[in-house]
Design a protein around this motif. Structure first.
Motif, PDB file in Angstrom:
ATOM      1  N   TYR A 156       0.831  -1.201   0.000  1.00  0.00           N
ATOM      2  CA  TYR A 156       0.000   0.000   0.000  1.00  0.00           C
ATOM      3  C   TYR A 156       0.874   1.264   0.000  1.00  0.00           C
ATOM      4  N   SER A 157       0.524   2.196  -0.886  1.00  0.00           N
ATOM      5  CA  SER A 157       1.230   3.470  -1.019  1.00  0.00           C
ATOM      6  C   SER A 157       2.733   3.274  -1.245  1.00  0.00           C
ATOM      7  N   ALA A 158       3.072   2.328  -2.105  1.00  0.00           N
ATOM      8  CA  ALA A 158       4.493   2.077  -2.417  1.00  0.00           C
ATOM      9  C   ALA A 158       5.152   3.359  -2.931  1.00  0.00           C
ATOM     10  N   MET A 175       3.387   2.711   2.953  1.00  0.00           N
ATOM     11  CA  MET A 175       2.761   3.645   3.890  1.00  0.00           C
ATOM     12  C   MET A 175       3.309   3.505   5.312  1.00  0.00           C
ATOM     13  N   THR A 176       3.365   2.281   5.812  1.00  0.00           N
ATOM     14  CA  THR A 176       3.814   2.058   7.195  1.00  0.00           C
ATOM     15  C   THR A 176       4.915   1.007   7.295  1.00  0.00           C
ATOM     16  N   ALA A 177       5.351   0.447   6.187  1.00  0.00           N
ATOM     17  CA  ALA A 177       6.288  -0.674   6.245  1.00  0.00           C
ATOM     18  C   ALA A 177       7.489  -0.483   5.341  1.00  0.00           C
ATOM     19  N   GLY A 204       5.315   6.530   4.541  1.00  0.00           N
ATOM     20  CA  GLY A 204       6.684   6.448   4.030  1.00  0.00           C
ATOM     21  C   GLY A 204       6.801   7.092   2.662  1.00  0.00           C
ATOM     22  N   HIS A 205       7.876   7.830   2.447  1.00  0.00           N
ATOM     23  CA  HIS A 205       7.990   8.577   1.196  1.00  0.00           C
ATOM     24  C   HIS A 205       9.270   8.292   0.432  1.00  0.00           C
ATOM     25  N   ASP A 206      10.405   8.791   0.903  1.00  0.00           N
ATOM     26  CA  ASP A 206      11.650   8.644   0.149  1.00  0.00           C
ATOM     27  C   ASP A 206      12.490   7.512   0.724  1.00  0.00           C
ATOM     28  N   LEU A 207      13.206   6.819  -0.142  1.00  0.00           N
ATOM     29  CA  LEU A 207      14.110   5.751   0.276  1.00  0.00           C
ATOM     30  C   LEU A 207      15.392   5.893  -0.527  1.00  0.00           C
ATOM     31  N   GLN A 208      16.527   5.993   0.197  1.00  0.00           N
ATOM     32  CA  GLN A 208      17.800   6.298  -0.455  1.00  0.00           C
ATOM     33  C   GLN A 208      18.931   5.622   0.317  1.00  0.00           C
ATOM     34  N   PRO A 209      19.864   4.931  -0.352  1.00  0.00           N
ATOM     35  CA  PRO A 209      20.980   4.298   0.368  1.00  0.00           C
ATOM     36  C   PRO A 209      22.067   5.301   0.718  1.00  0.00           C
ATOM     37  N   THR A 210      22.771   5.049   1.807  1.00  0.00           N
ATOM     38  CA  THR A 210      23.956   5.849   2.117  1.00  0.00           C
ATOM     39  C   THR A 210      25.122   5.322   1.292  1.00  0.00           C
TER      40      THR A 210
END
Length: 295
Positions: A156-158, A175-177, A204-210
């Motif tokens: 949901y909300s990927a 959204m939450t996971a 949940g919105h942005d996902l980025q590796p360090t």
């Protein structure tokens, strides 16, 4: 012969000096139908030095529906293949791979409310389809088969997808996971869910590796976090003064943060920086995300 030898030596020194000179500090900015490559160091005050632009409306190698409608709201952009290609996604309903040199579209596909795209091994492509009657899922494509999804899994909300080369895992944010998937390589390619964690906060919105590969930066309605990929724990990002509704966050090798926060609805007219603090202005563009250009 001696003169030629001296000349070759001087040329070698010259080439070595060029090879060792500091690299440009570049960033990708996306919004509206555009993706921009910006030279951070050569901007004037808040005026950005744009060195490359791709506008979907001008991409005549895209089908008309993609060119005029499905790339109207660009929301993510990532450099791959040593910076020679750019991954782009649009919440208007599409993803693509752009060749930077000649701006040719190398791949395109329909993805409902697309919010992120990632390149996987074997020329596979993962995309996050956010809230939409046919969205709320992670989708998998083969680069050699444009617009033909191979597999999908509901989320949901990927909003984010990141491939971790070290762990051979795909991380996906909803959204939450936060989820970890493994790539199933036997038969028709697919993804297998192996772990899931509840994120702090909501949406949940942005996902980025360090850059060191040890953490994932992620954002949600309340702010920004880092996820320890070894300990599986969430903590605030050290040194980063986050803000509610942060749309994107990243950090370069010098330690400088780049981030975007909405000024109107979901968009901003500025890309902001911390350590050192700076801002670049894009008054004629509804900016969504910005990334350091670190292929």
């Amino acid at each position: 012969m001696k003169k030629i030898s001296v000349l070759l030596s001087l040329m070698a020194i010259s080439f070595a000096s060029v090879a060792q000179s500091p690299k440009e500090k570049l960033l990708l900015v996306c919004g509206d139908s555009k993706v921009l490559l910006v030279d951070y160091q050569n901007g004037k005050d808040t005026i950005p030095a744009v060195v490359w632009t791709w506008d979907a409306h001008e991409a005549m190698d895209l089908p008309a529906e993609f060119r005029t409608r499905k790339f109207n709201t660009m929301d993510d952009c990532k450099a791959i293949q040593n910076g020679e290609q750019i991954l782009v996604s649009s919440s208007s309903g599409a993803i693509a791979i752009i060749n930077r040199k000649d701006k040719k579209v190398l791949f395109h596909a329909s993805v409902p409310n697309a919010h992120s795209i990632e390149l996987l091994p074997n020329d596979l492509i993962a995309a996050a389809a956010s809230t939409n009657p046919t969205g709320n899922r992670i989708m998998l494509f083969d680069r050699k088969q444009p617009d033909k999804p191979l597999f999908s899994d509901s989320l949901y909300s990927a909003h984010g997808v990141v491939w971790d080369q070290k762990r051979q895992s795909l991380y996906a944010l909803g959204m939450t996971a936060l989820r970890e998937y493994k790539l199933v390589r036997t038969g028709s390619p697919s993804l297998k869910l192996v772990q899931e964690w509840k994120i702090p906060g909501n949406s949940g919105h942005d996902l980025q590796p360090t850059l060191d590969g040890n953490f994932l930066y992620l954002t949600e309605t309340g702010g920004a976090w880092q996820f320890d990929l070894k300990k599986h724990t969430f903590t605030k990002i050290p040194g980063f003064t986050d803000a509610p509704h942060t749309k994107s966050v990243g950090r370069d090798r010098s330690g400088q943060f780049i981030y975007t926060v909405p000024e109107e609805s979901w968009w901003t007219f500025h890309v902001r920086f911390q350590h050192p603090t700076h801002a670049l202005s894009f008054p004629n563009m509804k900016v969504y995300k910005a990334r350091w250009f670190q292929p």
